[in-house]
Design a protein around this motif. Sequence first.
Motif, PDB file in Angstrom:
ATOM      1  N   HIS A  43      13.686  -4.919  21.394  1.00  0.00           N
ATOM      2  CA  HIS A  43      14.092  -4.211  20.174  1.00  0.00           C
ATOM      3  C   HIS A  43      12.875  -3.541  19.534  1.00  0.00           C
ATOM      4  CE1 HIS A  43      17.740  -3.584  18.059  1.00  0.00           C
ATOM      5  NE2 HIS A  43      18.218  -4.827  18.174  1.00  0.00           N
ATOM      6  N   GLN A  44      12.237  -2.645  20.276  1.00  0.00           N
ATOM      7  CA  GLN A  44      10.999  -2.022  19.794  1.00  0.00           C
ATOM      8  C   GLN A  44      11.209  -1.238  18.506  1.00  0.00           C
ATOM      9  OE1 GLN A  44       7.975  -2.355  20.806  1.00  0.00           O
ATOM     10  NE2 GLN A  44       8.185  -3.388  22.774  1.00  0.00           N
ATOM     11  N   ASP A  45      12.447  -0.784  18.258  1.00  0.00           N
ATOM     12  CA  ASP A  45      12.720   0.004  17.058  1.00  0.00           C
ATOM     13  C   ASP A  45      12.519  -0.796  15.771  1.00  0.00           C
ATOM     14  OD1 ASP A  45      15.064  -1.312  18.266  1.00  0.00           O
ATOM     15  OD2 ASP A  45      16.071  -0.694  16.422  1.00  0.00           O
ATOM     16  N   LEU A  46      12.524  -2.122  15.873  1.00  0.00           N
ATOM     17  CA  LEU A  46      12.370  -2.942  14.678  1.00  0.00           C
ATOM     18  C   LEU A  46      10.953  -2.893  14.110  1.00  0.00           C
ATOM     19  CD1 LEU A  46      14.377  -6.185  15.608  1.00  0.00           C
ATOM     20  CD2 LEU A  46      15.156  -4.186  14.330  1.00  0.00           C
ATOM     21  N   SER A  47       9.981  -2.619  14.954  1.00  0.00           N
ATOM     22  CA  SER A  47       8.581  -2.664  14.505  1.00  0.00           C
ATOM     23  C   SER A  47       8.310  -1.665  13.394  1.00  0.00           C
ATOM     24  CB  SER A  47       7.644  -2.407  15.682  1.00  0.00           C
ATOM     25  OG  SER A  47       7.889  -1.141  16.259  1.00  0.00           O
ATOM     26  N   GLY A  48       9.015  -0.535  13.390  1.00  0.00           N
ATOM     27  CA  GLY A  48       8.791   0.471  12.358  1.00  0.00           C
ATOM     28  C   GLY A  48       9.263   0.036  10.982  1.00  0.00           C
ATOM     29  N   ASN A  49      10.183  -0.919  10.944  1.00  0.00           N
ATOM     30  CA  ASN A  49      10.713  -1.397   9.659  1.00  0.00           C
ATOM     31  C   ASN A  49      10.172  -2.766   9.272  1.00  0.00           C
ATOM     32  OD1 ASN A  49      12.404   0.844   9.136  1.00  0.00           O
ATOM     33  ND2 ASN A  49      13.976   0.019  10.512  1.00  0.00           N
ATOM     34  N   LYS A  50       9.215  -3.273  10.039  1.00  0.00           N
ATOM     35  CA  LYS A  50       8.721  -4.605   9.729  1.00  0.00           C
ATOM     36  C   LYS A  50       7.833  -4.596   8.492  1.00  0.00           C
ATOM     37  CE  LYS A  50       6.523  -8.746  11.538  1.00  0.00           C
ATOM     38  NZ  LYS A  50       6.039  -9.495  12.702  1.00  0.00           N
ATOM     39  N   ALA A  51       8.091  -5.547   7.606  1.00  0.00           N
ATOM     40  CA  ALA A  51       7.281  -5.700   6.403  1.00  0.00           C
ATOM     41  C   ALA A  51       5.881  -6.159   6.776  1.00  0.00           C
ATOM     42  CB  ALA A  51       7.932  -6.705   5.457  1.00  0.00           C
ATOM     43  N   GLN A  94      22.243  -6.548  14.905  1.00  0.00           N
ATOM     44  CA  GLN A  94      21.609  -5.404  15.568  1.00  0.00           C
ATOM     45  C   GLN A  94      20.182  -5.151  15.108  1.00  0.00           C
ATOM     46  OE1 GLN A  94      24.346  -2.183  14.889  1.00  0.00           O
ATOM     47  NE2 GLN A  94      25.986  -3.126  16.095  1.00  0.00           N
ATOM     48  N   HIS A  95      19.735  -5.914  14.143  1.00  0.00           N
ATOM     49  CA  HIS A  95      18.382  -5.706  13.605  1.00  0.00           C
ATOM     50  C   HIS A  95      17.564  -6.990  13.690  1.00  0.00           C
ATOM     51  CE1 HIS A  95      19.832  -1.879  12.108  1.00  0.00           C
ATOM     52  NE2 HIS A  95      20.862  -2.507  11.558  1.00  0.00           N
ATOM     53  N   THR A  96      17.752  -7.730  14.779  1.00  0.00           N
ATOM     54  CA  THR A  96      17.038  -8.996  14.983  1.00  0.00           C
ATOM     55  C   THR A  96      16.617  -9.106  16.436  1.00  0.00           C
ATOM     56  OG1 THR A  96      18.326 -10.100  13.264  1.00  0.00           O
ATOM     57  CG2 THR A  96      17.173 -11.512  14.815  1.00  0.00           C
ATOM     58  N   ALA A 123       0.825  -1.213   0.000  1.00  0.00           N
ATOM     59  CA  ALA A 123       0.000   0.000   0.000  1.00  0.00           C
ATOM     60  C   ALA A 123       0.856   1.258   0.000  1.00  0.00           C
ATOM     61  CB  ALA A 123      -0.933  -0.006   1.209  1.00  0.00           C
ATOM     62  N   ASP A 124       1.926   1.242   0.794  1.00  0.00           N
ATOM     63  CA  ASP A 124       2.788   2.421   0.894  1.00  0.00           C
ATOM     64  C   ASP A 124       3.929   2.408  -0.109  1.00  0.00           C
ATOM     65  OD1 ASP A 124       1.199   3.190   2.976  1.00  0.00           O
ATOM     66  OD2 ASP A 124       2.608   2.581   4.542  1.00  0.00           O
ATOM     67  N   LYS A 125       4.026   1.326  -0.889  1.00  0.00           N
ATOM     68  CA  LYS A 125       5.102   1.165  -1.872  1.00  0.00           C
ATOM     69  C   LYS A 125       6.484   1.315  -1.223  1.00  0.00           C
ATOM     70  CE  LYS A 125       2.490   2.385  -6.012  1.00  0.00           C
ATOM     71  NZ  LYS A 125       1.171   2.236  -5.383  1.00  0.00           N
ATOM     72  N   THR A 126       6.646   0.648  -0.092  1.00  0.00           N
ATOM     73  CA  THR A 126       7.930   0.644   0.608  1.00  0.00           C
ATOM     74  C   THR A 126       8.782  -0.492   0.071  1.00  0.00           C
ATOM     75  OG1 THR A 126       6.848   1.482   2.609  1.00  0.00           O
ATOM     76  CG2 THR A 126       9.054   0.554   2.862  1.00  0.00           C
ATOM     77  N   HIS A 127       9.895  -0.152  -0.552  1.00  0.00           N
ATOM     78  CA  HIS A 127      10.752  -1.164  -1.167  1.00  0.00           C
ATOM     79  C   HIS A 127      11.441  -2.023  -0.103  1.00  0.00           C
ATOM     80  CE1 HIS A 127      10.446   0.171  -5.340  1.00  0.00           C
ATOM     81  NE2 HIS A 127      10.494   1.420  -4.887  1.00  0.00           N
ATOM     82  N   VAL A 128      11.684  -3.262  -0.459  1.00  0.00           N
ATOM     83  CA  VAL A 128      12.413  -4.171   0.426  1.00  0.00           C
ATOM     84  C   VAL A 128      13.894  -3.812   0.410  1.00  0.00           C
ATOM     85  CG1 VAL A 128      13.172  -6.545   0.760  1.00  0.00           C
ATOM     86  CG2 VAL A 128      10.780  -6.078   0.185  1.00  0.00           C
ATOM     87  N   ASP A 129      14.459  -3.685   1.590  1.00  0.00           N
ATOM     88  CA  ASP A 129      15.894  -3.445   1.758  1.00  0.00           C
ATOM     89  C   ASP A 129      16.427  -4.564   2.653  1.00  0.00           C
ATOM     90  OD1 ASP A 129      18.433  -2.654   2.513  1.00  0.00           O
ATOM     91  OD2 ASP A 129      17.921  -0.543   2.696  1.00  0.00           O
ATOM     92  N   PRO A 130      17.318  -5.424   2.156  1.00  0.00           N
ATOM     93  CA  PRO A 130      17.784  -6.555   2.966  1.00  0.00           C
ATOM     94  C   PRO A 130      18.535  -6.142   4.224  1.00  0.00           C
ATOM     95  CG  PRO A 130      19.064  -6.356   0.955  1.00  0.00           C
ATOM     96  CD  PRO A 130      17.912  -5.414   0.812  1.00  0.00           C
ATOM     97  N   ALA A 131      18.964  -4.890   4.292  1.00  0.00           N
ATOM     98  CA  ALA A 131      19.664  -4.407   5.483  1.00  0.00           C
ATOM     99  C   ALA A 131      18.725  -3.776   6.492  1.00  0.00           C
ATOM    100  CB  ALA A 131      20.742  -3.399   5.094  1.00  0.00           C
ATOM    101  N   LYS A 132      17.503  -3.420   6.063  1.00  0.00           N
ATOM    102  CA  LYS A 132      16.597  -2.694   6.949  1.00  0.00           C
ATOM    103  C   LYS A 132      15.227  -3.358   7.121  1.00  0.00           C
ATOM    104  CE  LYS A 132      18.603   1.862   5.901  1.00  0.00           C
ATOM    105  NZ  LYS A 132      18.318   3.219   5.358  1.00  0.00           N
ATOM    106  N   THR A 133      14.699  -3.975   6.074  1.00  0.00           N
ATOM    107  CA  THR A 133      13.347  -4.540   6.136  1.00  0.00           C
ATOM    108  C   THR A 133      13.328  -5.751   7.054  1.00  0.00           C
ATOM    109  OG1 THR A 133      12.950  -3.802   3.868  1.00  0.00           O
ATOM    110  CG2 THR A 133      11.406  -5.396   4.805  1.00  0.00           C
ATOM    111  N   VAL A 134      12.426  -5.727   8.019  1.00  0.00           N
ATOM    112  CA  VAL A 134      12.319  -6.791   9.017  1.00  0.00           C
ATOM    113  C   VAL A 134      11.263  -7.808   8.564  1.00  0.00           C
ATOM    114  CG1 VAL A 134      11.716  -7.346  11.407  1.00  0.00           C
ATOM    115  CG2 VAL A 134      13.075  -5.297  10.894  1.00  0.00           C
ATOM    116  N   PHE A 135      11.657  -9.066   8.532  1.00  0.00           N
ATOM    117  CA  PHE A 135      10.775 -10.173   8.176  1.00  0.00           C
ATOM    118  C   PHE A 135      10.616 -11.096   9.385  1.00  0.00           C
ATOM    119  CE2 PHE A 135      12.567  -8.794   4.191  1.00  0.00           C
ATOM    120  CZ  PHE A 135      11.605  -9.024   3.222  1.00  0.00           C
TER     121      PHE A 135
END
Length: 631
Positions: free
Chosen positions: A232-240, A221-223, A76-88
């Motif tokens: 790691h609450q900061d990860l929620s903003g980058n979660k796919a 640092q991103h897991t 919906a937001d057209k947020t591209h996947v970034d393997p260094a930032k996008t949380v799966f």
Amino acid sequence: MVLFILGMIGSSNVPIFAKVPNIERMPSGIPLSELDKEIDHFVKPFIGSSVPGAAIVITKDNKIVFSKGYGYGNVADKTHVDPAKTVFEYGSINKTFVWTAVMQLVEQGKIELDQDIKAYLPPSFSAKLKYDKPVKMLHIMNHTAGFEDYMFEAAVQSPDKLISLPEALIAGEPNQTFEPGTVISYSNFATALAAYAVECVSGQMFSDYEMNEILVPLEMQHTSGHPALQDHQDLSGNKAIGYSSSENGGFKAGDWTYIPLYPSGGMNGTAEDLAKFSMALATTDATPLFSNPNTLQTMFKQSYSPHKGIRSIAHGFWEIRSQPRVLAHDGNTLNFSSNLAIVPEEKLSIVVLTNMASEGDITNGIVNMLIGEDKQNPLPTQNHLPTFNEVIGQYIFARNSHSTIHEILGYLTPIEAKVSGENELTLNIGEMTATYQQISPYLFKLYQTEYASFKEMAPVLYIDKQDGKLIRLTTGQSMDMIPVKASRTTPMLIMYMIIAITSIVFFLITPLVLGIRHLVRKLGKGKISPIHAWANAFLLCGSAISLNFIFILVRSTSDVYITATEINISIMLNWILAILSLAFIILHLRKVRKTALTLTKTHVVFVISTGLLLFAFIALLIDWNFFHFVP
């Protein structure tokens, strides 16, 4: 639409390459310099059509040689996947962190793999466990602990509903269906039990242990391994956003779910972070994970196989290739799919993450493309092989519920084995077919199939007999196939279906017909006889049981958040209605006897038929656990 698809296949970053001396190709033969072109060519047809987004990272000789994102993490937001930032969501890849933690404690002499798991649990907790035979840590790592599948309390919709790991284990403990060490049956519960043993031995909550002993040393640092990302609450903003297929085509956004047995699949993180973990495993050098390099070598040694000719499992990692030897683990949550593959002899690892439910085209396809065909020397065919007519029949997967209402799900995908020629066995799983050829006593190799799943998961099949009795068909992977008992064969299933459909139709339609009839009588100033009243009450109990059955069946098979308590309320209602049915039919008979009325032949036939049908339906529901309270 064209612009939308072009946007979907865009990537968020430029691929990263690192030149590796003397090593220029993947095991499949693809040059490192061609990775970008080859992977793009493979992945892009799926992006935007069957997969919203994906992140792929490849490491070689302790370096990232490829890292790229495809499509959108948020459509919906057209947020591209970034393997260094996008949380799966890593899904069941999380289990490999459990096995790593176990081996760390084995290295420290705090856990022994051949010890009963209860030795590492508090006595008060162990007393609450109901399994019958000792389960060793190695049984758990090999998925041979013997537990049936338990589909309640598997996920919750709010972090407020999460409970502690030991509470979740007690609430979701399944029955022990098989003797430990005899049958492969993939188990989330057993994995979480091993994680709790780590928690008890280490003195740290398992997610804290993961953070302190694995994530921090590897600078991941991103897991987060915490089910609600509390560390790691900061990860929620980058979660796919996770997606599933929409009925009208396209993608349907899913909700964020929380997993009480979180060590089995609750981890969230980026693809490049997971690659740091995979690099620490795909090495012969020193690794922050273990003090002794031999520990890693031990973990990757085969720990179980049903037959010497079958690759199977290495302390929790599935062996999916022999030459080069590949150890892997995939993962699936409600809205994410993933795969992790490690090739120790090549110091190679592959990470594939997608935000799509039940996705296999990319997660499996990339691994197959980069690894290529198994170069193992073909197993020779022996002479004077035995007959195997005893294999003819029907099977179900061992990973199933065998004592709850979910048992019925195991029969939705029929498995049938038959002898199709001299030394040939044909296996039908649903609509998929594969033919195997016997090469040594009761060991078969895949001969012909159109389906990739057979080639990947079942290249070899073994008929396991003990004391002359066929115990299972096994491929050494994930879950064995066990013979269907006589009461669950196809003719019996057809009979059950006829009884169920007839009962439901009768008990839902007949009251409507009688209701109209009584309404007409009432308008005509007629009265309902007390005798008919008791018979009608008996009939309505059948209607209520039918509706309750439909409710239980729909809820238990469509709602992943359903709890055992909710189902037990419906099961209690079944018991109440069954008892009332018996009471009403007894009252009806007593009323008839007391009044000495002469009943019409039609009424007698109706009451007898209704009674026989209802009690046959109740007997059927009892047999299929719809009167069995969920523990």
